[in-house]
Each structure stands twice: as structure tokens, then as C-alpha cells.
Design a protein around this motif. Structure first.
Motif, mmCIF file in Angstrom:
data_model
loop_
_atom_site.group_PDB
_atom_site.id
_atom_site.type_symbol
_atom_site.label_atom_id
_atom_site.label_comp_id
_atom_site.label_asym_id
_atom_site.label_seq_id
_atom_site.Cartn_x
_atom_site.Cartn_y
_atom_site.Cartn_z
ATOM 1 N N HIS A 233 0.816 -1.209 0.000
ATOM 2 C CA HIS A 233 0.000 0.000 0.000
ATOM 3 C C HIS A 233 0.853 1.263 0.000
ATOM 4 C CE1 HIS A 233 -3.592 -2.224 0.171
ATOM 5 N NE2 HIS A 233 -3.445 -2.664 1.394
ATOM 6 N N SER B 49 -9.125 -1.896 -2.001
ATOM 7 C CA SER B 49 -7.742 -1.406 -1.996
ATOM 8 C C SER B 49 -6.901 -2.050 -3.085
ATOM 9 C CB SER B 49 -7.094 -1.681 -0.635
ATOM 10 O OG SER B 49 -6.810 -3.055 -0.501
ATOM 11 N N ILE B 66 -8.789 -1.669 -10.866
ATOM 12 C CA ILE B 66 -7.799 -1.335 -9.834
ATOM 13 C C ILE B 66 -6.533 -2.146 -10.030
ATOM 14 C CG2 ILE B 66 -7.330 -1.467 -7.354
ATOM 15 C CD1 ILE B 66 -10.170 -0.740 -6.841
ATOM 16 N N TYR B 69 -3.646 -0.657 -12.045
ATOM 17 C CA TYR B 69 -2.806 0.443 -11.540
ATOM 18 C C TYR B 69 -1.522 -0.147 -10.975
ATOM 19 C CZ TYR B 69 -6.556 3.913 -11.727
ATOM 20 O OH TYR B 69 -7.513 4.788 -12.139
ATOM 21 N N LEU B 74 -1.166 3.750 -7.075
ATOM 22 C CA LEU B 74 -2.197 3.629 -6.046
ATOM 23 C C LEU B 74 -1.746 4.278 -4.743
ATOM 24 C CD1 LEU B 74 -3.716 0.038 -6.286
ATOM 25 C CD2 LEU B 74 -4.840 2.216 -6.733
#
Lengths: 341, 256
Positions: A233, B49, B66, B69, B74
Motif C-alpha cells: 500500500h 484497496s 484497480i 494500476y 495507487l
């Protein structure tokens, strides 16, 4: 500000350690002798070279440099693999990477001597040691990791198993070897810089140069200590990072082992000391560990040359004598911390 | 800008985790997911996510899947706070929060400013130099929330903040503090998705609530629409009364 002062102190300590190592040893060498040796290098390299000059250039200096380069390699790869495993207890020697490399190196010393005449054979042993380290690292990762991340106990247990098998393997190989081979193999079990020469210095500086590529991954290492999915992330390509760290660790550790044997605890103790005294941030941790690793190994090697002079103690024994008690101290500290909770 | 999940299903070894999910996380809106353990809330968060790919259906961020990406792209617009984050190294609290700035090339000085602003906002300034590993569970959770915030703090484009049970270790006042900040972020245009267990917190702060059960969406809509006695009794299997909150017009859920 504080950090740059501490870095300066580390550099000064490194210079101090090198100087101390230059003047300590069986042959008495003074600062003046070193200056003479320097002038003789740049002046006439006559055959009438001083004995002391020869000792300085061909014995002591390569040995100190090899010690420093090896120490830097071991400490920086230790710091990186601890970040990757997200655990401060991961040490290349503890989790079996070093013994994996040593097993393959010992094997190729004894059974590869038939290729001894081939040019460039001396590069073969570091190369297979790298492969041995690589296999051991993959094995630990595979055994110690699950979908939930890396389990410390599994990782250390895998290390115990790999170490046991590798040591048994080295034992079997020494049993099968002749006397000359036995001496070289025993050397791997204990670690020593007594065979240092300029060729080894050249190889290990090239390897350290490659291992220093880890310093480009410091942000990513900082991210991955939060966990793999957290690191993704934060934009980190985790699989690529893992491969890079594993390969570079196996390279740094494997080549160090092939040149100097198993020198335990440097990869564990040095990053710990840096985290305690400077920062856990990998941008600081990696370069500082390299410096401190070089300092500690040069000092340990000096001790090993001096304490039982004119004989010498294998340096691996010295680092284990210091590192073992330090490890016990870490365990006690951890125990006290969990008792407080 | 929105993240849209359409007819999405996720299976692990033939066991359905999500089944036919349709959902939109829109910029400027605070969306709360509630439901019993194992309802699929965390899996849904991972689909949004991009961490989990759907077997059926699709998940798109602004018309683009998503999964197409890059992680880098992201990471500059989407921050995630997982349920648990373990960290065994003695990082200072301010260093941990600054980890959220890794995707951005905003420079050390600006990063330090952002970390400071966030610590002030969350009232953790006194923890700035503390060793993270010595914090209490609640303090760790607030620091991790701060880290997620720092990742999308001053972005110019669209942003999303996904929080998985951000209040599970917090006392009452900090539960409200975290949700107030999440609400403020949504007002600044961030799309916020929060998994919660406390229905009264959900009722108080959510613009929209999605109630999940066994991998499916039972109902989504305003608090009044979703938090009904019938819905909640059916999903949670306990006695429920829904009253009106004395300090506002949102529902008040009581269970026994």
C-alpha cells in the motif's frame, strides 16, 4: 546533526581500528615503519625491500582490509535480512545462511581439488558458496513464512535444522578428506583471515560494492517492516524487494564465508548496537552498520592475532565469545520487557 | 472520482468470501461497513484497496480496473489502515508516522511538518519521540491511523482512506476523535471507507452504511434505512431496539 556527529565518530573509530591493527602483532611495526613502507611504494620498489615493508604490504594490510570489508558485508546484509524478515533476531549465521555456504565451500574444496589446475578456479569456491547461501536463505524463507507473514520461531527452528545438517555435512566431508584438506575445512568451521591476500581483498571489495546496492532500498526496507501488505500500500514492489535482498544477502554472506569462514554474530550484534545508539531507520542503519561491522571485525581479528601470540586464535571464536554473551543479554532484555507488559 | 465494485465475488478454496457485491466508494463521502464477524467486511476492504482480486465481476477506480494500476500510482492516492500492524523495531513514533510519506517526493522538511500537524490533530504530540514498541495497544492504533493519514494528507488529486476497525482498541473519547478526523477528511474530498462494529458510531458519523452478512450486502443506504430492528435482528441474532438519539436525529441502537 547528532547523526552526522555519530557518523563522524564511527569513521574516526574505523581509522583508529585500522591504525591499531597495523601496529599490533608479532612483528613489531611502528608508525615510522608504515611511513617507510608508503615511501617505498611510491619510490623505488627495489628488491631490497624492508622485511617490515613486506609484512605491511603483503600480510598486515590485506588482512586488515579483508577483515573490514567482510565485517561491513556481514553487518549490512544482517541489517537488511532483519528488515526483510521483520525481526531483529534474523542473523545470516543464526538462520543457516553461513553454514549453508560453508557446507558447499567445504565440499568443493575436498571434492573439487581435481579441477585445481583450471584457471580461475579460486573464483569457483566463492561462487558455489554464494549458491549454497542462496539455497539456505530460500529454505528458511519457505519454511518460516506463511500467508500470515514470517514466523520467528519457525524461522529460527528452520535455521537450527539447516545448521545441523550443514555441520553434519562439513563433519562428514572432513572425515573423508586427507590431512591437507582437513586443515582447510576446519578453517571454515572457525573463521580466520590468516589466508588474506590482495586477490581476496579485490574480490571482497567488488562484492561489498554490489552489496551496497542495498542502500538504494532503504525506504522500501522501512516500509516492509510494517508488513508486506502495508508495504504494497506504500507502493513497494515486495516480491522484487525480497528477491533482491535474498540474493544480495547470499552474495555478501556466501563470499565472506568462502574467503574467511564463518564469522558469527556480526550480522546480529552490529545492527542491534546501531539501533540502540543511533536509529532503526534503514537510511541510517545500513551505512552505519557497514562502518561498525568493519570496526568490530578488525578489532576482533587484532585480538585474535595478539592474545595467544605467536600463535593465533580463529577470529570466529573471538566474535562468538563476544556475540554469545551479547545475545544472552538481548534475551534477558526481551524477557524483562515481556514481564513488564 | 469513485471506486466501484460491481457484481464482485471472491472465493478461497471454493469457500465464498464475497458474493455479488455492488458498492461505490465516492470522493467526499464516509461509507461505513457493519456486519458480524466473517461477513466479508475486511475482504471487501481488500477488494477496494486492490489487494484482493475478484473472481467474478470487477472493481474499478475511475473506469480503470484497480488491478491495472501500479502499486506506486495507487500509493499516492489510497491509504489503508489494516486491523493489526506488527512492528518489532524500535522506531520513534514520529518515524512510524513519516513512513506514510514514503510514496511522496515532498522532501524531509515538508514531511516533518505534515507529521507534526497530524500528531497535533490526534493529540499524540507527546509521544513523538517515544519508542513505538513500548506504546499501549490504543496508542499504537492511533499512531497507525496517523501514518495512514499522512499518506493522503496534502494530495492535490483524488484520495481514498480505507480503515479496518480503526477504533477496536480505543477508549470512548478517542473512538470519536478518530471518526471525527475521518469525517473531516471526507469533507475535504477524500473517499472514506470504514469497517466498524459499533453501530452507534456508524449512525453518528456515516454518510452511508452498508450492512453485510455472509459475504453479501443485506442493505445499503442512510443510517435510518439500514439500522432497522428487523435488519439487525436478522443479521446479528440478538434482541435489538432502535430508538432516536436524544442529541441528534440519527438512530440509537440498543442490544441485549
Amino acid at each position: 546533526m547528532w547523526l552526522s556527529i555519530k557518523f563522524t565518530i564511527l569513521v574516526l573509530c574505523l581509522i583508529g581500528a585500522v591504525s591499531l591493527a597495523m601496529i599490533s602483532g608479532v612483528a613489531h611495526i611502528s608508525a615510522a615503519d608504515i611511513l617507510t613502507a608508503l615511501s617505498e611504494l611510491f619510490g623505488e620498489l627495489a628488491e631490497s625491500g624492508h622485511v617490515k615493508t613486506i609484512i605491511i604490504w603483503d600480510v598486515r594490510l590485506p588482512r586488515i582490509l579483508l577483515g573490514g570489508l567482510t565485517g561491513a558485508c556481514l553487518a549490512i546484509t544482517g541489517a537488511a535480512i532483519q528488515g526483510l524478515f521483520r525481526n531483529p533476531l534474523a542473523d545470516p549465521a543464526l538462520i543457516g545462511v553461513s553454514s549453508g555456504a560453508a557446507l558447499v565451500a567445504a565440499f568443493s574444496i575436498v571434492f573439487g581439488s581435481m579441477f585445481g589446475a583450471v584457471t580461475g578456479y579460486w573464483l569457483f569456491i566463492p561462487f558455489v558458496a554464494f549458491l549454497g547461501g542462496l539455497v539456505a536463505t530460500w529454505l528458511v524463507m519457505w519454511l518460516g513464512s506463511s500467508v500470515n507473514g514470517t514466523s520467528v520461531s519457525l524461522m529460527l527452528l528452520a535455521g537450527i535444522a539447516i545448521n545441523a545438517v550443514a555441520i553434519a555435512g562439513v563433519g562428514t566431508i572432513s572425515y573423508l578428506s586427507n590431512e591437507a584438506q582437513l586443515r582447510s575445512v576446519t578453517f571454515w568451521a572457525l573463521g580466520s583471515f590468516s589466508d588474506a591476500d590482495w586477490r581476496a581483498v579485490g574480490l571482497s571489495s567488488a562484492i561489498l560494492g554490489v552489496v551496497l546496492l542495498l542502500c538504494r532500498e532503504t525506504h522500501n526496507l522501512n516500509a516492509i517492516i510494517l508488513g508486506e501488505s502495508e508495504a504494497r500500500h506504500l507502493g513497494v514492489e515486495v516480491e522484487y524487494l525480497k528477491k533482491k535482498i535474498v540474493v544480495l544477502t547470499a552474495l555478501g554472506t556466501g563470499v565472506a564465508v568462502s574467503l574467511a569462514g564463518i564469522i558469527a554474530f556480526i550480522g546480529l550484534v552490529v545492527p542491534h548496537l546501531i539501533r540502540l545508539s543511533m536509529s532503526a531507520d534503514h537510511r541510517v542503519l545500513l551505512p552505519a552498520s557497514a562502518l561498525l561491522g568493519a570496526i568490530l571485525v578488525i578489532c576482533a581479528d587484532t585480538v585474535s592475532r595478539v592474545v595467544v601470540a605467536p600463535a593465533e586464535l580463529p577470529v570466529g571464536i573471538v566474535t562468538s565469545l563476544i556475540g554469545g554473551p551479547f545475545f544472552i543479554y538481548l534475551i534477558i532484555r526481551q524477557k524483562q520487557r515481556t514481564e513488564l507488559d | 472520482m469513485q471506486i466501484r465494485v460491481c457484481d464482485a465475488s471472491v472465493h478461497i478454496r471454493n469457500k465464498p468470501l464475497l458474493d455479488g457485491i455492488n458498492l461505490e466508494v465516492v470522493s467526499g463521502e464516509l461509507l461505513v461497513a457493519i456486519g458480524p464477524n466473517g461477513a466479508g467486511k475486511s475482504t471487501l476492504l481488500k477488494v477496494i484497496s486492490g489487494e484482493v482480486e475478484v473472481d467474478k465481476g470487477w472493481a474499478r477506480l475511475d473506469e480503470t480496473p484497480i488491478s491495472s494500476y501500479s502499486l506506486k500510482d495507487l500509493s499516492v492516492m489510497l491509504a489503508v489502515l489494516p486491523q493489526h500492524t506488527e512492528l518489532h523495531f524500535s522506531f520513534e513514533v514520529q518515524q512510524v508516522i513519516a513512513l506514510g510519506r514514503i510514496p511522496h517526493a515532498s522532501g524531509n522538511r515538508r514531511n516533518a511538518e505534515i507529521v507534526n500537524e497530524i500528531m497535533k490533530l490526534l493529540e499524540i504530540l507527546h509521544l513523538a519521540r517515544r519508542d513505538y514498541t513500548t506504546l499501549s495497544g490504543g496508542e499504537m492504533q492511533r499512531v497507525q491511523f496517523a501514518r495512514a493519514l499522512s499518506q493522503i494528507w496534502d494530495i492535490s488529486g483524488p484520495g481514498f482512506l480505507l480503515l479496518d476497525e480503526p477504533t477496536s482498541s480505543l477508549d470512548l473519547s478517542h473512538q470519536h476523535a478518530v471518526l471525527r478526523v475521518a469525517k473531516d477528511m471526507s469533507r475535504k474530498g477524500i473517499g472514506v471507507f470504514v469497517v466498524l462494529h459499533d453501530m452507534n458510531l456508524a449512525a453518528r458519523y456515516a454518510d452511508r452504511i452498508v450492512l453485510m452478512h455472509a459475504g453479501r450486502i443485506v442493505q445499503q443506504g442512510s443510517a435510518e434505512e439500514v439500522l432497522t430492528e428487523q435488519n439487525l435482528q436478522e443479521v446479528f441474532g440478538v434482541n435489538i431496539r432502535v430508538l432516536t438519539h436524544p442529541e441528534g436525529d440519527h438512530p440509537l441502537v440498543i442490544s441485549w
